[in-house]
Enzyme design. Structure first.
Site, short mmCIF file in Angstrom:
data_model
loop_
_atom_site.label_atom_id
_atom_site.label_comp_id
_atom_site.label_asym_id
_atom_site.label_seq_id
_atom_site.Cartn_x
_atom_site.Cartn_y
_atom_site.Cartn_z
N HIS A 239 0.81 -1.15 0.14
CA HIS A 239 0.04 0.09 0.18
C HIS A 239 0.70 1.12 0.04
CE1 HIS A 239 -2.85 2.95 1.50
NE2 HIS A 239 -3.74 2.27 1.15
N ASP B 87 -7.80 -4.65 0.51
CA ASP B 87 -8.42 -5.49 -0.57
C ASP B 87 -8.23 -6.93 -0.58
OD1 ASP B 87 -9.00 -2.72 -1.81
OD2 ASP B 87 -6.95 -2.68 -2.39
C1 MLT Z 1 -8.22 3.71 -0.07
O1 MLT Z 1 -9.02 3.08 1.10
O2 MLT Z 1 -8.76 4.54 -0.36
C2 MLT Z 1 -7.03 2.76 -0.48
O3 MLT Z 1 -6.46 1.95 0.58
C3 MLT Z 1 -6.04 3.82 -1.30
C4 MLT Z 1 -5.52 4.98 -0.56
O4 MLT Z 1 -5.72 5.07 0.67
O5 MLT Z 1 -4.38 5.43 -1.44
#
Ligand code: MLT
Length: 438
Positions: free
Chosen positions: A312, A372
């Site tokens: 992430h 995810d």
């Molecule tokens: C989110 O929850 O929007 C995703 O994990 C993506 C992010 O935070 O960049």
């Protein structure tokens, strides 16, 4: 206590010129150098593709510490909200900055119930889409079209109560539109929302019941849905939220700004990622044993293949949302719920995770499971088709988008978002008449 304090100065030397830039510190001691005077003072801008180091705003809504795996909404740890709150309570917290009293929660919940049905004319939109249309295309188009039905929302300078009414429309109707897009894709009749059901129950009812049936939402399914929506409700300046803020900074109405956020979320690098995880787990399940194959492919030198659901931009440790989902999932498949007996995909996910985290490749690059990795499994268990996964993410994210749009609108002085660039195209040249061109 909210904090944004000037705590010092950074010195920048460009040639012979030296300037001082203020350093600010936020509530959780995060520091940022304020470069807002840089261009005026030096003629230079900052270059930061992908905004890896750029704070586009200050915000009171969500705190993330990506190194420690911390996520809090308005100061409250996500783990506590996941255990104790409902999605609607979480939405209220994000939008209004505090947990609601029981009267406030009842009023909020009633507002959502009243706004759940779609205008009868909106249903005609669904007839115009081919049945194979991706549900995200339907969601962003119909959400944008809502502004035509609620024109008061078009002038966002008007009073707070109108922003609240638009918020009700969006949170409630996004769920109805999502369920209708599913019914359309499977050629089944639309099911009207029912007043007696709460938010998540009503979604399951509109997705899975039949006309005339006295649908009884399953409590485990309802709680599982509630949980994923809470975990998706906000994540500070991610791609779709930044889009909502940027579009809204042009004084664009809330429906259109949120529709833009839905478009951003559609991308496989953002809200579409859980779909890829599901496809990988199903492939592993169908083909016997391919866990090593997926891991080895990701580790091959120079490989462009990634292990879906790992890593992430912000988290350099386990995503706290993935941790909550993994535990919830264990309870669901090993407890007494309807999910019992459906543990195959979970077992594969657990083995994949265990196997990957034995490899220095993933550890040294800080590639841990993200939200995810487990959210798709929950949706799959709820009977939600894979193409609908980004739509589910969007339903969860609507309160976060509204909270950020509102906060951006309240920021003084109001400024349209307008990044700069470094031009790298041809230097000045002249128009060449067509007969002289080669
Ligand atoms: C989110 O929850 O929007 C995703 O994990 C993506 C992010 O935070 O960049």
């Amino acid at each position: 206590m909210n904090r944004y304090e000037n705590v010092g100065k950074a010195e920048l030397k460009i040639g012979d010129k030296k300037i001082e830039l203020p350093i600010y510190e936020g509530t959780e001691n995060e520091r940022g150098i304020d470069v807002s005077t840089l261009r005026e003072a030096t003629g230079h801008i900052t270059v930061d593709p992908g905004y890896m180091n750029t704070g586009s705003c200050t915000s009171n809504i969500t705190f993330i510490d990506g190194d420690k795996g911390i996520l809090r909404y308005r100061g409250i740890p996500i783990e506590e909200l996941a255990e104790k709150a409902s999605f609607i309570e979480t939405a209220y917290l994000l939008i209004f900055g505090k947990l609601p009293t029981s009267e406030e929660l009842t009023a909020f919940s009633n507002g959502l119930t009243e706004n759940a049905p779609l205008h009868e004319d909106i249903k005609k939109f669904f007839d115009g889409f081919p049945s194979a249309t991706h549900p995200m295309a339907i969601l962003c188009s119909v959400v944008s079209a809502l502004s035509g039905y609620y024109p008061y929302s078009l002038d966002p300078k008007r009073d707070e109560s109108e922003i609240t009414s638009t918020a009700f429309q969006l949170i409630s109707k996004a769920r109805t539109i999502a369920a209708y897009s599913y019914r359309k894709s499977v050629g089944e009749p639309f099911i009207y929302p029912r007043e007696k059901f709460k938010y998540c129950q009503n979604f399951l009812h509109m997705m899975f019941s039949y006309p005339g049936e006295d649908y009884v939402p399953d409590p485990d399914m309802t709680r599982a849905l509630e949980l994923v929506l809470i975990l998706h409700a906000d994540h500070e300046q991610n791609c779709s939220t930044s889009t909502v803020r940027l579009v809204g900074s042009a004084r664009t109405n809330l429906f259109a700004s949120v529709a833009a956020g839905i478009c951003a979320l559609w991308g496989p690098l953002h809200g579409g990622a859980n779909q890829e995880v599901m496809e990988m787990l199903e492939d592993i399940n169908a083909s016997g044993e391919k866990i090593d194959h997926y891991i080895n492919e990701a580790m091959k030198p120079g490989s462009t293949k990634r292990l879906s659901g790992f890593g992430h931009r912000v988290y350099k440790t386990y995503d706290p949302r993935a941790k909550v989902l993994k535990e919830a999932f264990h309870r669901l498949v090993h407890g007494k719920s309807k999910f019992r007996g459906k543990e195959e995909l979970l077992e594969i996910a657990l083995r994949l995770e265990e196997r990957a985290l034995k490899e220095d490749f993933f550890i040294s690059r800080k590639l841990y499971p993200n939200v995810d990795f487990y959210s798709g499994l929950i949706y799959n268990f709820l009977g939600i088709p894979t193409a609908m996964f980004p739509v589910m993410f969007a339903i969860g994210r609507v309160p976060g988008w509204i909270a950020h749009w509102k906060e951006m609108r309240e920021t003084k002085p109001p400024r349209i978002g307008r990044p700069r660039q470094i031009y790298t195209g041809p230097a000045k040249s002249s128009y060449i008449p067509i007969e002289q061109r080669t």
